[in-house]
Design an enzyme around this catalytic site. Sequence first.
Site, PDB file in Angstrom:
ATOM      1  N   GLU A 150       0.819  -1.211   0.000  1.00 64.90           N
ATOM      2  CA  GLU A 150       0.000   0.000   0.000  1.00 64.90           C
ATOM      3  C   GLU A 150       0.852   1.259   0.000  1.00 64.90           C
ATOM      4  O   GLU A 150       1.924   1.303   0.615  1.00 64.90           O
ATOM      5  CB  GLU A 150      -0.882   0.035   1.251  1.00 64.90           C
ATOM      6  CG  GLU A 150      -1.901  -1.083   1.294  1.00 64.90           C
ATOM      7  CD  GLU A 150      -2.757  -1.034   2.558  1.00 64.90           C
ATOM      8  OE1 GLU A 150      -3.872  -1.554   2.517  1.00 64.90           O
ATOM      9  OE2 GLU A 150      -2.292  -0.472   3.582  1.00 64.90           O
TER      10      GLU A 150
ATOM     11  N   ASP B 181      -0.770 -14.460  25.167  1.00 66.42           N
ATOM     12  CA  ASP B 181      -0.623 -14.811  23.748  1.00 66.42           C
ATOM     13  C   ASP B 181      -0.782 -16.322  23.638  1.00 66.42           C
ATOM     14  O   ASP B 181      -0.369 -17.050  24.546  1.00 66.42           O
ATOM     15  CB  ASP B 181       0.757 -14.384  23.210  1.00 66.42           C
ATOM     16  CG  ASP B 181       0.824 -14.409  21.687  1.00 66.42           C
ATOM     17  OD1 ASP B 181       0.833 -13.333  21.066  1.00 66.42           O
ATOM     18  OD2 ASP B 181       0.856 -15.520  21.097  1.00 66.42           O
TER      19      ASP B 181
ATOM     20  N   GLY C 294      -5.781  -4.876  16.369  1.00 66.02           N
ATOM     21  CA  GLY C 294      -5.465  -5.957  15.434  1.00 66.02           C
ATOM     22  C   GLY C 294      -6.486  -6.171  14.330  1.00 66.02           C
ATOM     23  O   GLY C 294      -6.179  -6.837  13.341  1.00 66.02           O
ATOM     24  N   GLY C 295      -7.687  -5.651  14.477  1.00 62.71           N
ATOM     25  CA  GLY C 295      -8.671  -5.759  13.389  1.00 62.71           C
ATOM     26  C   GLY C 295      -8.431  -4.606  12.453  1.00 62.71           C
ATOM     27  O   GLY C 295      -8.928  -3.504  12.668  1.00 62.71           O
ATOM     28  N   ASP C 296      -7.611  -4.818  11.437  1.00 60.95           N
ATOM     29  CA  ASP C 296      -7.135  -3.666  10.674  1.00 60.95           C
ATOM     30  C   ASP C 296      -7.113  -3.893   9.174  1.00 60.95           C
ATOM     31  O   ASP C 296      -6.508  -3.131   8.438  1.00 60.95           O
ATOM     32  CB  ASP C 296      -5.739  -3.261  11.153  1.00 60.95           C
ATOM     33  CG  ASP C 296      -4.728  -4.377  10.964  1.00 60.95           C
ATOM     34  OD1 ASP C 296      -5.132  -5.494  10.586  1.00 60.95           O
ATOM     35  OD2 ASP C 296      -3.533  -4.133  11.187  1.00 60.95           O
TER      36      ASP C 296
END
Lengths: 344, 344
Positions: free
Chosen positions: B56, B161, B225-227
């Site tokens: 990008e 984690d 993290g939702g990206d």
Amino acid sequence: MVRYVGVGNLVRLIGHVSIETVIRDLAGYIEADFHRWPDFEKTPRLASHSSDGVIELMPASDGASYGFKYVNGHPANTKAGLQTVTAFGVLSDVATGYPVLLAEMTILTALRTAATSALAARCLARPDARTMALIGLGAQSEFQALAFKTLLGITHLRVFDVEPAAATKLVRNLGGHGLDIVVASSSHDAVIGADIVTTVTADKLKATILSDNMIGAGVHVNAVGGDCPGKTELHPDILRRGRVFVELAEQTRIEGEIQQMPEDFPVVELWRVITGEASGRRDPREITIFDSVGFATEDFSALRYLRDRIHGSDFFEEIDLLAEPSDPRDLFSLLKPSRSGDPA
Amino acid sequence: MVRYVGVGNLVRLIGHVSIETVIRDLAGYIEADFHRWPDFEKTPRLASHSSDGVIELMPASDGASYGFKYVNGHPANTKAGLQTVTAFGVLSDVATGYPVLLAEMTILTALRTAATSALAARCLARPDARTMALIGLGAQSEFQALAFKTLLGITHLRVFDVEPAAATKLVRNLGGHGLDIVVASSSHDAVIGADIVTTVTADKLKATILSDNMIGAGVHVNAVGGDCPGKTELHPDILRRGRVFVELAEQTRIEGEIQQMPEDFPVVELWRVITGEASGRRDPREITIFDSVGFATEDFSALRYLRDRIHGSDFFEEIDLLAEPSDPRDLFSLLKPSRSGDPA
């Protein structure tokens, strides 16, 4: 580490192999990429306009490599002793997204534009063309002259610029390159007897550098300077009399000479001529026009050429553009005291 | 010449002034740019997708400076020992189009993301928040932890984690930074008693890292993290119970947690909270969610910070990225023999 070819190393490379060889090899890469034109992801350039000019990002990808060029266009820069156009580019590996090459592209763009012009002319000009008129003697003019000498065997130049000092500069720069150069007194004078007419003027206005009566039967026009909205060089009648060839029709209709013409004005995309799908020149009396605006695949080809050409050479440096922790999940480790000394 | 801050110099700079100081100063630049949010030219990022990932280009301009970031996202890179995300960026002068700074942005992106998260939490979390759960302990986790310590006074971390080695790494990396760290046995365990919950996992799938019953009244969720499309971390019920804050609604509806919600799901843009046009937290029992995807203005702020911070220092090199002929119309002069020696 990422390989970096700055101005110093590119100049060294060109001096080492000769500019003619660079143009010939570069043209080979551009031609190869025109041959596989449908394989490319072609994205419109992303432009940021301001009152002073424009900054553009031009990406292209063939699925294996991704390249983009950063380029600006600021007409008033010259007055401040700066260049109208500067550029740099990056080539990356599509599989990992990692950049592999960062390169200056101000000189490289002049080279690829000239190589593309000459490549087009090889399909479009008469094979016996030996004399080229060159109108507009700015930063790109010598590159155009040498590309036509190298790829088409042009031996005679007839040059003109509204600024006499520009002709003096061109004659000085091209000394020793084996071209017979006549400094003309006007555009009209320059085109007399020319088989090819190259226009590469810098005005950012609709200008008529070539009027209809200046272009006779059989001439190939290489129109390089009409390359952004509002900037043209040719009288529309020339476009109506000849066959017009373009890089990507969709982009050229906005930026090129054909911005003056209706939306459905017929054009032929150059890649179709190079692959043999469409005919180039069909007749010695035909007028052909290459309406060149520059396209991202040509920059991609230039970056690809440079990546291959520097392989095994010392014409590059390596720079630490990418953080490379030994464990990719441990980016923070790069900041720990044991690592924070000067790695240089 | 263009100033270049590679990984080595950025690491030296951070080591010199401390990471906490860099985060605090950087947050100041980001906050200042959120304050003048409407002044920015905001362009959608230009993405090139492949089967392996995405590359990008993210530009932004405030009319005086223009910046862009190159960033890739390749989930399978980690298996090959490479990073999922690498980045670099350039800041330019809009008036001339000339680049003034080239910088590594892999580390800088982790810093700006963490600073933005903490900046949002300063408006959205309870002022008495001292304990943060941190779920997902990859490359960005330590940066998030230190930003919340620095900007909010977080003293206690509860970390988890799925990969136990990641917790060991985080505890090792954050030693000496004054945080009390508990390694939790599950996400459920991590959130117990947490005032703030930060999720920064790396799965490129719709995952439910947080289910509705894990989030109690008064908690602020920092969902990092939702990206990207297809990647989320929160159960939609959490989004329905809380108020959701975003960077640019139009981008977050495609990339963020709210890609799970209807097009008209109500959100508040963070810049409105920072300027005081919209309220942040209104009540100690409210659930707030910062649905962070990262925006180009934050990279612009980071480049601007770095440009100013290196001024008068030696935390940069100069590289010959731009051809600079003494006469701008005479680019070719750079190739003449007298100039073609190695300028290095």
